[in-house]
Motif scaffolding. Structure first.
Motif, PDB file in Angstrom:
ATOM      1  N   ASP A  79      62.684  36.756  26.921  1.00 25.45           N
ATOM      2  CA  ASP A  79      62.809  38.147  26.500  1.00 25.45           C
ATOM      3  C   ASP A  79      63.192  39.259  27.779  1.00 25.45           C
ATOM      4  N   GLY A  80      63.402  38.438  28.689  1.00 25.34           N
ATOM      5  CA  GLY A  80      64.220  39.319  29.968  1.00 25.34           C
ATOM      6  C   GLY A  80      63.222  39.875  30.885  1.00 25.34           C
ATOM      7  N   ILE A  81      61.913  39.550  30.665  1.00 25.58           N
ATOM      8  CA  ILE A  81      60.826  40.066  31.689  1.00 25.58           C
ATOM      9  C   ILE A  81      60.628  39.026  32.903  1.00 25.58           C
ATOM     10  N   ASP A  82      60.520  39.924  34.032  1.00 28.51           N
ATOM     11  CA  ASP A  82      60.548  39.130  35.276  1.00 28.51           C
ATOM     12  C   ASP A  82      58.972  38.990  35.440  1.00 28.51           C
ATOM     13  N   VAL A  83      58.434  37.859  35.464  1.00 22.06           N
ATOM     14  CA  VAL A  83      56.974  37.194  35.174  1.00 22.06           C
ATOM     15  C   VAL A  83      56.635  36.583  36.607  1.00 22.06           C
ATOM     16  N   GLY A  84      57.194  37.018  37.632  1.00 24.92           N
ATOM     17  CA  GLY A  84      57.123  36.394  39.026  1.00 24.92           C
ATOM     18  C   GLY A  84      55.702  36.702  39.606  1.00 24.92           C
ATOM     19  N   TRP A  85      55.305  37.947  39.091  1.00 22.42           N
ATOM     20  CA  TRP A  85      54.068  38.382  39.331  1.00 22.42           C
ATOM     21  C   TRP A  85      52.789  38.160  38.593  1.00 22.42           C
ATOM     22  N   VAL A  86      52.873  37.433  37.300  1.00 21.61           N
ATOM     23  CA  VAL A  86      51.703  36.998  36.712  1.00 21.61           C
ATOM     24  C   VAL A  86      51.052  36.043  37.271  1.00 21.61           C
ATOM     25  N   ARG A  87      49.789  36.118  37.201  1.00 20.96           N
ATOM     26  CA  ARG A  87      48.839  35.143  38.154  1.00 20.96           C
ATOM     27  C   ARG A  87      48.471  34.010  36.997  1.00 20.96           C
ATOM     28  N   ARG A  88      48.701  32.735  37.613  1.00 25.59           N
ATOM     29  CA  ARG A  88      48.005  31.643  36.849  1.00 25.59           C
ATOM     30  C   ARG A  88      46.667  31.226  37.216  1.00 25.59           C
ATOM     31  N   ARG A  89      45.801  31.581  36.479  1.00 27.25           N
ATOM     32  CA  ARG A  89      44.231  31.257  36.735  1.00 27.25           C
ATOM     33  C   ARG A  89      43.814  29.860  36.567  1.00 27.25           C
ATOM     34  N   PRO A  90      43.420  29.165  37.626  1.00 24.81           N
ATOM     35  CA  PRO A  90      42.856  27.951  37.474  1.00 24.81           C
ATOM     36  C   PRO A  90      41.547  27.574  36.651  1.00 24.81           C
ATOM     37  N   ASP A  91      41.743  26.657  35.836  1.00 26.94           N
ATOM     38  CA  ASP A  91      40.614  26.229  34.990  1.00 26.94           C
ATOM     39  C   ASP A  91      40.052  27.585  34.078  1.00 26.94           C
ATOM     40  N   THR A  92      41.110  28.296  33.436  1.00 28.24           N
ATOM     41  CA  THR A  92      40.854  29.347  32.838  1.00 28.24           C
ATOM     42  C   THR A  92      41.708  29.241  31.486  1.00 28.24           C
ATOM     43  N   ALA A  93      41.317  29.588  30.302  1.00 26.68           N
ATOM     44  CA  ALA A  93      42.016  29.596  29.313  1.00 26.68           C
ATOM     45  C   ALA A  93      42.660  30.743  28.731  1.00 26.68           C
TER      46      ALA A  93
END
Length: 294
Positions: A79-93
């Motif tokens: 969609d053209g969004i920079d997601v480089g700052w989105v956090r991936r939280r371990p062990d999280t749904a």
């Protein structure tokens, strides 16, 4: 990293939208007429809206380390969004929002938003360089107040346009957030949370905007449910009634509104009256100064 027009700070989730003729009673069943699975959450919705309007937009939010999170990030990139700052939280749904819409366009939300998918001040600190670099920062106030305050303060100290969407859960945080804001958008329920009263008509909406103006922002966009939106700035005010276009499904309409409002302010768009009639009010100060540092 390419220069961003807007950095959106908010929720990222999987949206499951179910269209039904009617919502069944307890123990009942109804067929689903249409099913849509989407990139959702208010932050992601606003980022998509901004990208569709031609803005360079980044997103700060949290998803899990599951397959759903990976698919949502892939969709956001498409969609053209920079997601480089989105956090991936371990062990999280990753968060899930189920939106059930009946034939009369009435919606009901079911939300599974794990606490770990909410932003923390540390998450915000890790993205501080992006918040300082973007021309505007749009903060969704459904996030924890400490994280929202950290994001707004970082942007404010860098001289960026600060747009707040919504109302904090704790009234004690309202004044601190409003003092950092250039723009506040609040729907009728959120206005009630902030002021104690939901505006019932245009006059009440404008009055609420004037009262909030004294608490920090230089532009207020206040919803009057079912009637329209009141805009108030230091030298003028304007009420825009809703159009008579039939509503099929207003899911995400508020997020689209916030996206358009943010980009309009950032670009210094002129204030217009309803149905395209120019307002006779003076141009608001944010239409001039919002395009550069304070």
């Amino acid at each position: 990293m390419a220069e961003l027009d807007v950095m959106v700070v908010g929720q990222v989730a999987r949206d499951l939208v179910l269209l039904v003729d009617e919502v069944p009673q307890a123990g009942g069943t109804t067929p689903v007429r249409r099913r849509r699975e989407l990139l959702g959450g208010k932050g992601a919705n606003q980022a998509v809206g901004l990208a569709q309007l031609g803005a360079a937009v980044g997103l700060l939010g949290v998803v899990g380390d599951d397959e759903v999170g990976e698919r949502l990030l892939a969709q956001a990139r498409a969609d053209g969004i920079d997601v480089g700052w989105v956090r991936r939280r371990p062990d999280t749904a990753t968060g899930l929002i189920v939106d059930v819409v009946d034939a009369d366009a009435r919606w009901r939300y079911l939300e599974d938003i794990p606490e770990a998918t909410l932003l923390t001040p540390d998450d915000v600190a890790g993205a501080a360089s992006a918040l300082r670099a973007a021309r505007a920062v749009l903060v969704q106030l459904q996030q924890p107040a400490r994280a929202a305050l950290a994001a707004a303060r970082t942007a404010r100290e860098a001289g960026r346009l600060v747009v707040l969407d919504g109302a904090p859960a704790d009234a004690a945080d309202v004044d601190a957030l409003l003092a950092l804001a250039d723009v506040l958008r609040a729907d009728a329920q959120e206005v009630e949370l902030i002021t104690g009263d939901a505006p019932r008509d245009a006059a009440a909406g404008l009055a609420a905007g004037r009262a909030l103006l004294r608490r920090g922002p230089s532009l207020l966009a206040v919803e009057v449910a079912g009637k329209g939106n009141a805009f108030v700035w230091p030298d003028g005010e304007l009420f825009l009634p809703l159009s008579e276009t039939p509503t099929v499904d207003d899911t995400g309409a508020g997020d689209a509104f916030v996206a358009a409002l943010t980009l309009g302010v950032l670009r210094g768009s002129p204030v217009s009256g309803s149905r395209g009639t120019p307002s006779r009010r003076p141009a608001p100060p944010w239409a001039i100064r919002a395009v550069g540092p304070r």
